[in-house]
Design a protein around this motif. Structure first.
Motif: not given
Length: 426
Positions: A65-78
């Motif tokens: 909703t506001q300018p921002a740096y975005v970090y995405l992580f895949s988190v497996r149940a393992t």
């Protein structure tokens, strides 16, 4: 380049539903103006847990909703961690207010593909007004994590965001299912029942289910079973059904004996031989249990005419025959011509013979043994009869009141007042 996203089945999942894991990192005082939203392409509204088959591509979208740096992580149940954004092909992770970015986007040189093991996985998004140093967490060039485990990721991110004011960062998560969820444990068992012979009605707890052979699914528990077939005794037993198992019953039926009726036969005089369909079955009076049907009944007694008739026996009923036997009458004597009257000669007494003699009579033969001048012995009615002399003269009369033997020129045997043998000659 292809990135692999996988998941692990969680215990306690119900079909079509999944438990939502605890969030990895949450701002305790999130800013009211800055929000981040992350989702997968099969569930843009984030209403459930979309299912992806192994090998199927997946796209991940994010919006701030506001300018921002975005970090995405895949988190497996393992516990396996991998980086989604930034990556070797997407270094630019700054989003404008309201901007929606999808990874991989159109024309991207990489893909994200879902692989096993099956279960539930998630994507973690962290948005910050200031750039974050995640180099200790992810190798951006390879996407590989420098640590593993959900708790280790949570601690590492907490260290990264600690220098940043709480009103400058926020997080969100998206969930999805990879592969097929394991089927729920079986809730029913199988009953397979047959009878010998087949074709019997099957009643379970009194309810008609069909005819043998029969296979039916039932809830676990103990049941009462009844088999019914015409001509056979009902069979009753119990059985137990266990979930996921087959209970097999092969039950022999016992034939029901046919219902019988009673034939009651009597005669006058009694002691007559009874023949049923030509076979001797006894003497009167006689009671017989017979299968339903029609029979030929014959009565025989010496000195009486045979009697024959048909009788029909009905189940559960008594059929009675009371027969008066007809005595065999001696044949008529020929008329002798009238002889002139001769002078009356004095009657000469008959002398008793001595020894054993066989007489041929009308009605049969008779053996008479003259024991002495006062006694004879003869065989009749299946037994020896001894008769004393009761009268002598022109003929000799031996009698014991039941049997009487009269002998003169010819002899005759009288039984119970009835002439049974006549015109007896040696």
């Amino acid at each position: 380049m292809r990135y692999l996203l996988g998941i692990l089945t969680l215990l306690g999942l119900a079909l079509g539903q999944a438990l939502t894991p605890k969030s990895i990192i949450v701002n305790p005082a999130p800013p009211p103006d800055l929000q981040v939203r992350v989702w997968v392409d099969k569930d843009p509204s984030k209403t459930g847990n979309p299912v992806y088959q192994f090998g199927e591509p997946i796209q991940i979208s994010v919006q701030v909703t506001q300018p921002a740096y975005v970090y995405l992580f895949s988190v497996r149940a393992t516990g396996e961690i991998s980086g989604i954004l930034p990556n070797a092909f997407e270094q630019q992770n700054f989003l404008r207010a309201g901007e929606v970015r999808t990874f991989p986007g159109p024309g991207a040189r990489y893909t994200f593909t879902v692989e096993g093991p099956a279960g539930q996985d998630r994507v973690l998004a962290v948005a910050s007004r200031r750039p974050l140093d995640v180099s200790e967490i992810i190798n951006i060039q390879t996407g590989e994590a420098r640590l593993q485990g959900e708790s280790n990721l949570a601690r590492a991110l907490s260290i990264v965001v600690t220098p940043i004011p709480t009103n400058d960062w926020v997080s969100d998560e998206a969930y999805y299912i990879a592969g097929q969820l394991p089927p729920p444990p079986p809730s029913t068992g199988t009953l397979s029942v047959n009878s010998i012979p087949s074709g019997a009605q099957v009643l379970i707890n009194g309810r008609l289910m069909g005819n043998t052979p029969l296979t039916v699914e039932l809830l676990p528990g103990t049941y009462n079973l009844e088999l019914r077939r015409s001509g056979y005794n009902p069979l009753r037993t119990s059985f137990t059904i266990q979930a996921g198992q087959v209970t097999q019953l092969n039950l022999p039926l016992i034939a029901t004996p046919p219902p019988t009726g009673v034939l009651a036969v009597d005669s006058t005089p009694r002691g007559a031989e009874v023949l049923l369909n030509g076979r001797v079955v006894g003497v009167t009076p006689l009671n017989l249990s017979l299968n339903p049907g029609t029979y030929t009944v014959e009565l025989r007694r010496s000195g009486f005419s045979p009697f024959r008739t048909l009788v029909t026996i009905q189940a559960g009923r008594t059929t009675r025959l009371n027969i008066s036997l007809v005595s065999i009458a001696p044949p008529p004597q020929p008329v002798q011509p009238v002889q002139p009257v001769q002078p009356v000669q004095p009657v000469q007494p008959v002398r008793p013979p001595s020894g054993s003699f066989t007489y041929t009579c009308q009605g049969g033969t008779l053996v008479v043994n003259y024991i002495s001048s006062n006694q004879v012995r003869l065989f009749y009615d299946g037994a020896f009869q001894t008769l004393p002399l009761v009268r002598s003269g022109a003929e000799l009369v031996y009698s014991n009141n039941t049997y009487t033997w009269e002998i003169g020129q010819v002899g005759r045997l009288i039984v119970r007042g009835q002439v049974v043998l006549s015109n007896c000659r040696i």
